[in-house]
Structure formats: C-alpha cells, structure tokens
Design an enzyme around this catalytic site. Structure first.
Site, PDB file in Angstrom:
ATOM      1  N   ASP A  31      91.665 181.216  46.543  1.00 36.40           N
ATOM      2  CA  ASP A  31      93.065 181.238  46.111  1.00 36.40           C
ATOM      3  C   ASP A  31      93.563 182.648  45.803  1.00 36.40           C
ATOM      4  O   ASP A  31      94.639 183.040  46.249  1.00 36.40           O
ATOM      5  CB  ASP A  31      93.252 180.369  44.867  1.00 36.40           C
ATOM      6  CG  ASP A  31      93.309 178.890  45.195  1.00 36.40           C
ATOM      7  OD1 ASP A  31      93.305 178.536  46.393  1.00 36.40           O
ATOM      8  OD2 ASP A  31      93.354 178.076  44.256  1.00 36.40           O
ATOM      9  N   HIS A  44      91.540 172.881  49.401  1.00 38.25           N
ATOM     10  CA  HIS A  44      91.623 173.717  48.210  1.00 38.25           C
ATOM     11  C   HIS A  44      90.618 174.851  48.342  1.00 38.25           C
ATOM     12  O   HIS A  44      89.829 174.910  49.301  1.00 38.25           O
ATOM     13  CB  HIS A  44      91.366 172.892  46.947  1.00 38.25           C
ATOM     14  CG  HIS A  44      92.498 171.969  46.600  1.00 38.25           C
ATOM     15  ND1 HIS A  44      93.704 172.414  46.118  1.00 38.25           N
ATOM     16  CD2 HIS A  44      92.607 170.619  46.688  1.00 38.25           C
ATOM     17  CE1 HIS A  44      94.505 171.386  45.910  1.00 38.25           C
ATOM     18  NE2 HIS A  44      93.869 170.280  46.252  1.00 38.25           N
TER      19      HIS A  44
END
Length: 364
Positions: free
Chosen positions: A153, A123
C-alpha cells in the site's frame, strides 16, 4: 510553503495509498483539493491532512462537471478506483487530458490498468505475495507473515505514485506533455526488492521465510526477546560492529559468516538476551554493537532522538524528507467537506447556485 508550492492537485477520494501519495505532495506545499462524497467521514487523521476537502457527488452530472472544471486548471490528479471507473464517470484520461493537455493523471491500483488481474480485487498482502516479497518474511519453518500493509500500500503504492507524479510534473515544467502515471502496488512492491533480486542473481538468495542474512537467518541481524517481554533489534553486520556485539554478550567472534553455525549461535544469543530486560541491554551495549529497542508507537514518539528531530508532529509522523530552503509547513488537520463552498466560489458559483446544489445532494 514547501518545495511544491504553486502545484495544484485534485484528489479523488479513496483509501490507503492514494491518500498517502496526496498527503506527501500536500506536506511539501502542493495545494491538494480532495473530492469526497457528501457526508464522507474520511478525516481528520494523518492521511487526510493539509487538504482542501470538498463534498461532491460524482454520480450526479453537475458533480462531474464540478470535478471536470477543477481539473481544467489543475497540474495533476490522483485517483485510486478500479480500471474503467473514471472513464464511466466521464472523467477518464482522454476527457481530462483533452481539456488540459498539461495534466498529470495519476492512477493508483493494485494490479495496474491492464493485464489478467486488472479487474480483480485484492489488498496489500495479495500484491506482495504475487510480487515475491511475502515469501521471505517470517520465522524459519513457519508460513510467511504479513508485514502490516507497509510494503504494498505505502512503499510500493503511495510513495511510488508520489514519485511518479513529481517526475511527470517536473517533465511538464521542462516542456513534456501531460500524461498518465500508472502506479500498480504489485509492481512497486517488486521494485522494492531490487537488491534481493541482485542477491538472487549472484547465487546469494534462498527462498522461504527467514532464510537469508537480512531476513533473520543470521544471528547478528534479527530480533531477540528479553526477560521483561520486550524485544531488541540487532543489526551488527560489519566486523567491527559484530565484535562489539559479541563482546557485550560475552561470546567469541569466530566464524561470523559461517552460515552452518548460525542456528546454534542464534540459540546461544537468544538464551543470553533472555536473561535481562530490554532497556538493561540497551544500557549495557556500546553504540557500535548496533542494538536498538523495538519500540511501540507511543515509545517511538517519546524517544529522545525522535523528539530532538521532531520526527512526529502531534499524533502522527511529521513530513519527510526535509528541505533546507523550502521546509514543509506544520501539518494541519483537514475536515471532510470543509472547503466545499470556498472552492465552488473560486470556480464562479454564486451562493444561490451553491445552495441549490446542496439541496439536491450534489454537494456537501
């Protein structure tokens, strides 16, 4: 409307950075058809806006054929699966670029399409850790602090993919062939730190959280708690701005760049800021002091400057940047699967065939 009007993008449904890239392209006029699994509940929210969302089961052969047919007439696609997934579905670059040599094939992953970690899950926090960014974020003496999932992200991932897609699409318009855009969040995050790498090369960088001028070590570039529990952000780097800051605090301005004196001066500034409420400090300083309130989302949406600029549209940020001649259309919510029948009809599917596909669970 929008500067990308006339561009068609097929988005294979995912979460986070891929949808963010698709949202940016759609905000500026691209027609984005989002392929979701039947029954998906992705929208409506900001990352799903401005789409023609259809429900298609890609594990069904007829679903794969629908996706392939859409890509034959598209300018680009966006997919965010692990390396090899699209190939196993029969929708890999070799297949789709064979169908459509002008296709820009955008791939969004954490680690990239190859390398030792390519198949490893992760992540945002993992990507920015290995990219070197996380080490410098946080308070001195403590462990690094996760900066939400903005850097990996969205900054290093979705925005970089949107740039890559736009660059490759422009290349096609200029005569280049279609190609794969391999956007890795770890590499994009590393790119965001280019200026810091420059500081390191010049001997002006220290490892560790809060150790540098722009990461909280300097008393004139950091946040301070106020008497009411609010916080102010101080960014008074240039001498004239620093002079306005210390004047407002009743302090002298000597030795601004004396790093050895920073800890003591930070402690004095902190004690002074703790004597008044946040908004009282904002009213006290001149604009040249570069002191701003740290706002919540709701406060940011209501701030007069953001209201005047229409920075937010409804309950989310408005499209950016702004184009003078080809402005973006107002954001429109997208419901999961709402365009399935219309998109299939555009591919030549008649009502009985659409009904049969729906009955079989291939579309939704």
């Amino acid at each position: 409307m929008g500067t990308l009007s006339g561009i068609r993008i097929i988005e294979f449904g995912g979460i986070g950075p891929g949808p963010f890239a698709a949202m940016m392209l759609a905000d500026h006029g691209a027609e984005v058809i989002r392929i979701e699994r039947p029954g998906a509940s992705f929208g409506p929210h900001a990352l799903a806006r401005n789409r023609k969302a259809i429900g298609v089961e890609l594990k069904a052969p007829e679903g794969v054929e629908i996706a392939r047919a859409l890509c034959r007439d598209a300018d680009g696609i966006i997919e965010g699966f692990r390396p090899g997934v699209m190939e196993r579905l029969g929708l890999g670059p070799e297949m789709l670029l064979g169908d459509n040599p002008r296709l820009v094939y955008g791939r969004m992953t954490g680690w990239g399409q190859d390398g030792p970690l390519a198949q490893t899950p992760g992540h945002d926090i993992n990507y920015i850790a290995l990219a070197g960014l996380l080490d410098g974020i946080g308070a001195p003496g403590g462990p690094p602090v996760a900066p939400v999932n903005y850097l990996g992200d969205f900054g290093g991932g979705g925005m970089l993919l949107a740039f890559g897609m736009t660059s490759a699409l422009l290349g096609v318009k200029m005569g280049a062939p279609g190609q794969v855009v391999d956007a890795a969040m770890a590499e994009g995050a590393a790119l965001l730190a280019s200026m810091s790498w420059g500081f390191k090369a010049a001997g002006m960088w220290q490892d560790g959280p809060g150790a540098n001028l722009l990461s909280g070590a300097a008393p004139f570039y950091r946040t301070y708690a106020c008497a009411d529990g609010g916080t102010v952000a101080v960014g008074a780097i240039e001498p004239q701005f620093y002079a306005a800051l210390v004047a407002g605090l009743g302090e002298d301005g000597a030795g601004q760049m004396d790093a050895a004196a920073w800890p003591a001066r930070t402690a004095r500034f902190a004690a002074i800021f703790a004597t008044r409420a946040r908004d009282a400090w904002i009213a006290h300083f001149t604009p040249e002091a570069c002191v701003s309130p740290v706002l919540t989302f709701d406060e940011a949406a209501a701030h007069p400057h953001n209201v005047a600029r229409s920075t937010f549209a409804g309950s989310a940020p408005a499209p950016a940047p702004r184009f003078a001649a080809t402005p973006a259309s107002p954001p429109k919510a997208s419901q999961p699967g709402e365009w399935t029948d219309r998109v299939l009809a555009g591919l030549g599917y008649d009502e009985p065939r659409i009904a049969a596909l729906r009955a079989a669970g291939t579309i939704g």
